[in-house]
Design a protein around this motif. Structure first.
Motif, PDB file in Angstrom:
ATOM      1  N   ALA B 175     -14.405  -4.707  -4.340  1.00 35.82           N
ATOM      2  CA  ALA B 175     -14.322  -5.654  -3.215  1.00 35.82           C
ATOM      3  C   ALA B 175     -13.028  -6.460  -3.309  1.00 35.82           C
ATOM      4  O   ALA B 175     -12.321  -6.671  -2.312  1.00 35.82           O
ATOM      5  CB  ALA B 175     -15.529  -6.580  -3.227  1.00 35.82           C
ATOM      6  N   LEU B 176     -12.699  -6.913  -4.505  1.00 37.26           N
ATOM      7  CA  LEU B 176     -11.463  -7.685  -4.727  1.00 37.26           C
ATOM      8  C   LEU B 176     -10.241  -6.830  -4.401  1.00 37.26           C
ATOM      9  O   LEU B 176      -9.316  -7.275  -3.696  1.00 37.26           O
ATOM     10  CB  LEU B 176     -11.420  -8.148  -6.189  1.00 37.26           C
ATOM     11  CG  LEU B 176     -10.182  -8.923  -6.601  1.00 37.26           C
ATOM     12  CD1 LEU B 176     -10.157 -10.284  -5.936  1.00 37.26           C
ATOM     13  CD2 LEU B 176     -10.150  -9.105  -8.112  1.00 37.26           C
ATOM     14  N   TYR B 177     -10.261  -5.611  -4.901  1.00 35.69           N
ATOM     15  CA  TYR B 177      -9.137  -4.699  -4.672  1.00 35.69           C
ATOM     16  C   TYR B 177      -8.977  -4.412  -3.171  1.00 35.69           C
ATOM     17  O   TYR B 177      -7.859  -4.444  -2.639  1.00 35.69           O
ATOM     18  CB  TYR B 177      -9.382  -3.415  -5.458  1.00 35.69           C
ATOM     19  CG  TYR B 177      -8.335  -2.340  -5.262  1.00 35.69           C
ATOM     20  CD1 TYR B 177      -6.979  -2.646  -5.211  1.00 35.69           C
ATOM     21  CD2 TYR B 177      -8.701  -1.000  -5.135  1.00 35.69           C
ATOM     22  CE1 TYR B 177      -6.029  -1.659  -5.037  1.00 35.69           C
ATOM     23  CE2 TYR B 177      -7.752  -0.009  -4.966  1.00 35.69           C
ATOM     24  CZ  TYR B 177      -6.416  -0.350  -4.910  1.00 35.69           C
ATOM     25  OH  TYR B 177      -5.487   0.628  -4.729  1.00 35.69           O
ATOM     26  N   GLY B 178     -10.092  -4.175  -2.502  1.00 37.27           N
ATOM     27  CA  GLY B 178     -10.047  -3.891  -1.063  1.00 37.27           C
ATOM     28  C   GLY B 178      -9.485  -5.061  -0.285  1.00 37.27           C
ATOM     29  O   GLY B 178      -8.642  -4.902   0.600  1.00 37.27           O
ATOM     30  N   THR B 179      -9.949  -6.264  -0.628  1.00 33.06           N
ATOM     31  CA  THR B 179      -9.474  -7.470   0.080  1.00 33.06           C
ATOM     32  C   THR B 179      -7.983  -7.675  -0.147  1.00 33.06           C
ATOM     33  O   THR B 179      -7.223  -7.976   0.775  1.00 33.06           O
ATOM     34  CB  THR B 179     -10.253  -8.706  -0.415  1.00 33.06           C
ATOM     35  OG1 THR B 179     -11.631  -8.394  -0.444  1.00 33.06           O
ATOM     36  CG2 THR B 179     -10.032  -9.900   0.477  1.00 33.06           C
ATOM     37  N   LYS B 180      -7.574  -7.522  -1.396  1.00 33.64           N
ATOM     38  CA  LYS B 180      -6.163  -7.714  -1.743  1.00 33.64           C
ATOM     39  C   LYS B 180      -5.294  -6.649  -1.057  1.00 33.64           C
ATOM     40  O   LYS B 180      -4.208  -6.955  -0.549  1.00 33.64           O
ATOM     41  CB  LYS B 180      -6.031  -7.620  -3.271  1.00 33.64           C
ATOM     42  CG  LYS B 180      -4.658  -7.858  -3.819  1.00 33.64           C
ATOM     43  CD  LYS B 180      -4.280  -9.306  -3.839  1.00 33.64           C
ATOM     44  CE  LYS B 180      -2.822  -9.475  -4.237  1.00 33.64           C
ATOM     45  NZ  LYS B 180      -2.319 -10.799  -3.997  1.00 33.64           N
ATOM     46  N   TYR B 181      -5.796  -5.433  -1.053  1.00 35.72           N
ATOM     47  CA  TYR B 181      -5.055  -4.324  -0.436  1.00 35.72           C
ATOM     48  C   TYR B 181      -4.888  -4.596   1.059  1.00 35.72           C
ATOM     49  O   TYR B 181      -3.817  -4.425   1.629  1.00 35.72           O
ATOM     50  CB  TYR B 181      -5.827  -3.029  -0.657  1.00 35.72           C
ATOM     51  CG  TYR B 181      -5.014  -1.780  -0.396  1.00 35.72           C
ATOM     52  CD1 TYR B 181      -4.239  -1.214  -1.408  1.00 35.72           C
ATOM     53  CD2 TYR B 181      -5.016  -1.157   0.836  1.00 35.72           C
ATOM     54  CE1 TYR B 181      -3.483  -0.078  -1.185  1.00 35.72           C
ATOM     55  CE2 TYR B 181      -4.269  -0.021   1.071  1.00 35.72           C
ATOM     56  CZ  TYR B 181      -3.512   0.515   0.059  1.00 35.72           C
ATOM     57  OH  TYR B 181      -2.776   1.635   0.294  1.00 35.72           O
ATOM     58  N   TRP B 182      -5.974  -5.079   1.690  1.00 34.06           N
ATOM     59  CA  TRP B 182      -5.942  -5.377   3.134  1.00 34.06           C
ATOM     60  C   TRP B 182      -4.983  -6.534   3.414  1.00 34.06           C
ATOM     61  O   TRP B 182      -4.233  -6.505   4.375  1.00 34.06           O
ATOM     62  CB  TRP B 182      -7.351  -5.705   3.613  1.00 34.06           C
ATOM     63  CG  TRP B 182      -7.390  -6.015   5.082  1.00 34.06           C
ATOM     64  CD1 TRP B 182      -7.594  -7.229   5.666  1.00 34.06           C
ATOM     65  CD2 TRP B 182      -7.204  -5.095   6.161  1.00 34.06           C
ATOM     66  NE1 TRP B 182      -7.544  -7.124   7.020  1.00 34.06           N
ATOM     67  CE2 TRP B 182      -7.303  -5.819   7.365  1.00 34.06           C
ATOM     68  CE3 TRP B 182      -6.957  -3.718   6.229  1.00 34.06           C
ATOM     69  CZ2 TRP B 182      -7.183  -5.224   8.603  1.00 34.06           C
ATOM     70  CZ3 TRP B 182      -6.832  -3.135   7.479  1.00 34.06           C
ATOM     71  CH2 TRP B 182      -6.949  -3.870   8.645  1.00 34.06           C
ATOM     72  N   ALA B 183      -5.040  -7.555   2.533  1.00 31.63           N
ATOM     73  CA  ALA B 183      -4.144  -8.707   2.708  1.00 31.63           C
ATOM     74  C   ALA B 183      -2.696  -8.256   2.604  1.00 31.63           C
ATOM     75  O   ALA B 183      -1.834  -8.712   3.359  1.00 31.63           O
ATOM     76  CB  ALA B 183      -4.461  -9.768   1.659  1.00 31.63           C
ATOM     77  N   ASN B 184      -2.396  -7.361   1.675  1.00 30.58           N
ATOM     78  CA  ASN B 184      -1.023  -6.859   1.535  1.00 30.58           C
ATOM     79  C   ASN B 184      -0.611  -6.016   2.728  1.00 30.58           C
ATOM     80  O   ASN B 184       0.524  -6.037   3.171  1.00 30.58           O
ATOM     81  CB  ASN B 184      -0.913  -6.006   0.270  1.00 30.58           C
ATOM     82  CG  ASN B 184      -0.570  -6.848  -0.926  1.00 30.58           C
ATOM     83  OD1 ASN B 184      -0.854  -8.032  -0.944  1.00 30.58           O
ATOM     84  ND2 ASN B 184       0.030  -6.253  -1.932  1.00 30.58           N
ATOM     85  N   LEU B 185      -1.586  -5.292   3.249  1.00 31.10           N
ATOM     86  CA  LEU B 185      -1.308  -4.376   4.361  1.00 31.10           C
ATOM     87  C   LEU B 185      -1.034  -5.146   5.650  1.00 31.10           C
ATOM     88  O   LEU B 185      -0.262  -4.703   6.489  1.00 31.10           O
ATOM     89  CB  LEU B 185      -2.521  -3.462   4.552  1.00 31.10           C
ATOM     90  CG  LEU B 185      -2.285  -2.107   5.178  1.00 31.10           C
ATOM     91  CD1 LEU B 185      -1.421  -1.260   4.266  1.00 31.10           C
ATOM     92  CD2 LEU B 185      -3.618  -1.405   5.410  1.00 31.10           C
ATOM     93  N   THR B 186      -1.672  -6.292   5.804  1.00 38.57           N
ATOM     94  CA  THR B 186      -1.563  -7.033   7.072  1.00 38.57           C
ATOM     95  C   THR B 186      -0.817  -8.358   6.936  1.00 38.57           C
ATOM     96  O   THR B 186      -0.591  -9.029   7.925  1.00 38.57           O
ATOM     97  CB  THR B 186      -2.969  -7.331   7.634  1.00 38.57           C
ATOM     98  OG1 THR B 186      -3.689  -8.062   6.643  1.00 38.57           O
ATOM     99  CG2 THR B 186      -3.710  -6.064   7.982  1.00 38.57           C
ATOM    100  N   GLY B 187      -0.461  -8.747   5.712  1.00 37.22           N
ATOM    101  CA  GLY B 187       0.178 -10.046   5.492  1.00 37.22           C
ATOM    102  C   GLY B 187       1.656 -10.025   5.858  1.00 37.22           C
ATOM    103  O   GLY B 187       2.206  -8.985   6.248  1.00 37.22           O
ATOM    104  N   PRO B 188       2.333 -11.179   5.736  1.00 37.84           N
ATOM    105  CA  PRO B 188       3.747 -11.249   6.095  1.00 37.84           C
ATOM    106  C   PRO B 188       4.621 -10.397   5.177  1.00 37.84           C
ATOM    107  O   PRO B 188       4.316 -10.260   3.988  1.00 37.84           O
ATOM    108  CB  PRO B 188       4.074 -12.731   5.947  1.00 37.84           C
ATOM    109  CG  PRO B 188       2.993 -13.324   5.150  1.00 37.84           C
ATOM    110  CD  PRO B 188       1.794 -12.463   5.296  1.00 37.84           C
ATOM    111  N   ASN B 189       5.660  -9.818   5.741  1.00 35.69           N
ATOM    112  CA  ASN B 189       6.572  -9.008   4.933  1.00 35.69           C
ATOM    113  C   ASN B 189       8.039  -9.347   5.197  1.00 35.69           C
ATOM    114  O   ASN B 189       8.917  -8.585   4.839  1.00 35.69           O
ATOM    115  CB  ASN B 189       6.307  -7.516   5.148  1.00 35.69           C
ATOM    116  CG  ASN B 189       6.448  -7.107   6.591  1.00 35.69           C
ATOM    117  OD1 ASN B 189       6.793  -7.932   7.438  1.00 35.69           O
ATOM    118  ND2 ASN B 189       6.192  -5.856   6.889  1.00 35.69           N
ATOM    119  N   CYS B 190       8.278 -10.470   5.876  1.00 30.70           N
ATOM    120  CA  CYS B 190       9.667 -10.927   6.000  1.00 30.70           C
ATOM    121  C   CYS B 190       9.665 -12.441   6.127  1.00 30.70           C
ATOM    122  O   CYS B 190       8.632 -13.040   6.445  1.00 30.70           O
ATOM    123  CB  CYS B 190      10.362 -10.269   7.180  1.00 30.70           C
ATOM    124  SG  CYS B 190       9.829 -10.872   8.777  1.00 30.70           S
TER     125      CYS B 190
END
Lengths: 593, 251
Positions: B175-190
């Motif tokens: 669950a932690l990995y999934g949440t973190k992965y999703w946050a990285n996938l949709t979070g800011p990148n610039c």
């Protein structure tokens, strides 16, 4: 069915309505708010000879006990129109208003003022505000419907917000009408209100007056014209054979299209004088006051505070320059926001609030100063300067690192090391370079990594499947299965033997069937299957004892046939009943294991 | 015998040469790193930031380099670049208190949204790789304990509690990995690195402003066209920003 109660007045009301009325009365009785009294004329500009309605309204009140209407010097005539009461329930909130109305006729042109006077509302003495309306000189009107443009004065200042009214008079009831067309060349149109309707008496005749109120701001100096204006409408002209008063109040007559026109009105727009004009004057016209406050006055250096400047007054707020904080070293001022709350429906008066985030980094700063701003007051014809009083502040030095992670007042400002502290609050530099690392996407960032992480579970599933397959292969007969030894064929053979009473064949087939079915479940060769296997293998594997008994009974039958005598056909048919459930139980046991 | 002696001599010389070369690299890097810190302390923050950039180009990134680079940029009056460097440092060491303090300070100064809540606050303190390897390890342990049922039945019955524990841990880590992965996938990148810029409704200077983008604010790039990035803010509000005004996070 709703019960009704006959009340003496003859009106019938439902019990629900009665309950609501009682609740309403209870709510009203429980009210403890003080009455709020207002006074107003229904029109701000009238002509000499017209009547104007003056209304005193007490909000949140039940009754007006006593009223001391003042003696008015320039009053030609007056009439008390009586008291009316209104109760509203909006979203469960009960409010009641009580009003006393007067029809007044001023005796002279100019300002007509009703001074403040006292009245007793719900036993409490309250005072009304002073109200004023402007009485304009009388004009000749030959038509029964006419339009006119009204302004308070003829002379204004460039940039000043001018309130103006378009008044439509009609001696007849108005059936319908289009919005008026008003030429405003040289002006910027401002806010406008919804038209209001009132009644006036001119020369003893009732007239309807529609008032369109709006604002306009001149964009250049000199003589500018407002108007002309026109309005198309349909009026109801009363029929000749009916009493006019009857038609006025109850309608009737024929509709007639009319175009009402108003001539242009010339206004003299003066430029603000050059003499005495401050260098910072940016064109604001009106009358304003300002006050500044800060969200905190005692804080740590580096903390963000909000400075709020509230400008109140009357005039053109749009041209008012935003008051500025004085810039100085050690203060960072961020771009702010502003909002305007109008105090009247035309936005002539109101309050404009400016908010700015400020960070003071120098503890030596003790006050926040503001740059003054100027405006031109059209009433006094003078320039005024607003100097905001400086805000006294106390800026504390940040705590050293290690003592606290934040400032004492709980803000987000952070402590800094003395070695690096230059007022910016940064934590100290790292001394060791450390290991060089790659910032490229790592293994765990790869989109396929979740599949890799799930691999152990997949491996476990494959292992389990492999073990099951291996077991099946181990238990499977080395040669191809004999179709004659399949469950269905053996059951069919068994049924035929039972029907024909062929006991030897029946028990032989039953023995074969039990061996074929039990061997793969128990994991033993078919020829080693006997009644003992029920106890030794099947029951420990989870076979219900009832099914175990059934199997034992079948084995006993086989043994008896083998070693004892020959059974009767009835016994064979009875034994058949146990075969199918026992085989099903074996299948379930095989599934579970 | 003679040939063997020559071989050993050549080998020794090679090892010493390589060792000396590696040592000189490390020494030069350390010298430049110290020089940059010296410039920073003297108040020449912009020069220090430039030197840190140069070290990164020639020698590669380290946590300390990125952290110091952020400090130098911040003091030089470039909060956008500072936040970029600190965010990269955070990727390597998200639980360093000084780094988090500096990021909070920058957010406070720039009136930027401060990371709050589980997704932005707590999750930022955990690296994606940590959660990923935790999920992997827990799964491995759980699968091994499950396999005992067929391979070592006696041990299987003795490890029931451990099996349950491993199962629950596996679910939690996933669950932690999934949440973190999703946050990285949709979070800011610039990160916005220009002063007084704005996100516009279209990829044109003339396009009306969709919302202001203060320096240091973080956006997510979702597309690009003609030198403009299509971005979304933290509320998924879309718009376009000039590519020159933002700096992309490293992948």
């Amino acid at each position: 069915m709703v019960k009704t109660i006959q009340i003496p007045s003859g009106r019938r009301i439902g019990t629900g309505s009665l309950a609501r009325m009682l609740i309403l009365l209870w709510c009203l009785a429980c009210r403890t708010h003080a009455a709020n009294v207002t006074a107003a004329f229904d029109r701000l500009f009238i002509e000499l000879g017209e009547t104007v309605q003056f209304t005193v309204t007490a909000d949140n009140a039940q009754r007006i006990d006593r009223i001391q209407f003042p003696e008015l010097a320039n009053l030609a005539g007056g009439q008390d129109l009586g008291t009316s009461q209104q109760t509203e329930v909006i979203n469960g909130a009960v409010s009641s208003h009580i009003s006393r109305r007067y029809r007044l006729q001023p005796a002279a042109a100019g300002d007509f003022t009703v001074p403040s006077f006292k009245l007793v509302v719900d036993g409490q003495e309250v005072t009304t505000p002073t109200v004023r309306c402007r009485v304009l000189p009388v004009e000749q009107h030959t038509n029964t419907v006419w339009l006119k443009i009204v302004t308070e004065r003829d002379t204004y200042t460039l940039g000043e917000t001018i309130p103006l009214e378009l008044q439509l008079y009609s001696a007849y009831n108005i059936d319908s009408g289009s919005p008026p067309n008003l030429s405003l060349d040289g002006f910027i149109k401002g806010h406008d209100e919804k038209p209001s309707q009132s009644q006036t008496v001119i020369g003893g005749k009732n007239h309807i007056v529609l008032t369109f109120r709006m604002t306009a701001t001149p964009t250049k100096g000199g003589d500018l014209q407002i108007g002309p204006a026109s309005m198309d409408l349909a009026v109801v002209v009363p029929s000749q054979n009916r009493a006019r008063g009857f038609d006025f109040f109850f309608g009737g007559g024929s509709a007639q299209k009319v175009t009402a026109e108003a001539p242009a009105k010339t206004l003299h727009i003066l430029q603000p004088p050059m003499e005495g004009r401050p260098v910072d004057y940016a064109g604001a016209v009106g009358r304003f006051t300002a006050k500044a406050t800060a969200s905190r006055t005692n804080f740590t250096a580096g903390d963000a505070i909000t400075v709020k400047i509230v400008v109140s007054g009357q005039g053109a707020f749009d041209t008012l320059p935003a008051p500025k904080l004085e810039e100085m070293p050690g203060i960072t001022i961020y771009t702010g926001t502003n909002s305007f709350v109008p105090g009247d429906s035309l936005g002539m008066i109101g309050t404009k609030t400016y908010e700015q985030a400020v960070i003071v980094e120098d503890p030596a700063i003790t006050e926040l100063k503001f740059e003054p701003f100027s405006f031109f007051d059209p009433q006094t014809r003078r320039y005024e300067k607003v100097s905001l009083r400086p805000i006294k502040i106390k800026v504390n030095r940040p705590a050293v690192a290690g003592n606290a992670a934040g400032s004492t007042n709980g803000s987000n400002t952070l402590a800094s090391e003395p070695t690096t502290a230059k007022g910016d609050g940064l934590r100290p530099l790292r001394v060791d370079y450390g290991d060089t690392v790659s910032l490229a996407a790592g293994l765990s960032d790869a989109p396929w990594f979740p599949a890799l992480a799930a691999a152990p579970l997949l491996a476990y599933a494959i292992l389990m499947y492999g073990l099951t397959l291996a077991k099946r292969q181990r238990l499977a007969p080395k040669t191809a299965p004999d179709p004659l030894l399949s469950r269905d064929s053996l059951l069919s053979k068994l049924a035929k033997a039972a029907d024909s009473g062929d006991a030897p064949n029946y028990y032989n087939t039953l023995n074969q069937l039990l061996q074929v079915e039990i061997a793969p479940v128990a994991g033993v060769p078919p020829n080693s299957v006997n009644s003992a296997i029920v106890e030794s293998k099947l029951i420990p594997m989870g076979l219900p004892s009832e099914e175990g008994n059934r199997l034992r009974k079948l084995f006993e039958g086989v043994d008896e046939a083998r070693f004892g005598g020959i059974a009767k056909p009835d016994t064979l048919r009875a034994a058949m009943a146990d075969v199918e459930p026992a085989l099903n139980a074996l299948r379930q046991l095989q599934w579970r294991n | 015998m003679k040939l063997s002696g020559i071989f050993w001599q050549i080998l020794l010389a090679t090892v010493l040469s390589i060792g000396g070369w590696l040592g000189s690299i490390a020494s030069a890097r350390a010298d430049a790193f110290d020089d940059a810190a010296r410039l920073y302390e003297r108040g020449q923050a912009l020069e220090a930031a430039s030197m840190y950039e140069q070290i990164a180009t020639t020698r590669g990134y380290s946590y300390a380099l990125l952290y110091n680079m952020g400090n130098a940029y911040f003091r030089a009056g470039s909060p956008g670049m500072a936040i970029w460097a600190w965010r990269e440092a955070e990727y390597l060491n998200p639980r360093h208190s000084d780094l988090q303090a500096n990021l909070a300070l920058a957010a406070n100064r720039g009136n930027l949204p401060v990371a709050k809540g589980l997704a932005d606050g707590t999750l930022r303190r955990i690296r994606l790789c940590e959660s990923a390897w935790a999920a992997f390890t827990a799964t491995l342990v759980w699968a091994t304990l499950l396999s005992f049922g067929r391979t070592l039945p006696a041990l299987y019955h003795k490890t029931t509690s451990l099996r349950w524990l491993a199962g629950i841990a596996t679910l939690c880590f996933w669950a932690l990995y999934g949440t973190k992965y999703w946050a990285n996938l949709t979070g800011p990148n610039c990160i916005v690195v220009a002063h007084d810029t704005a996100v516009r409704f279209g990829p044109l200077e003339e396009a009306p402003v969709a919302f202001p983008a203060p320096e240091g604010s973080e956006l997510r790039i979702v597309g690009s066209r003609n030198g403009w990035f299509q971005v979304t803010d933290s509320n998924a509000k879309p718009g376009w920003i000039d590519q020159k005004h933002v700096k992309r996070r490293l992948p």
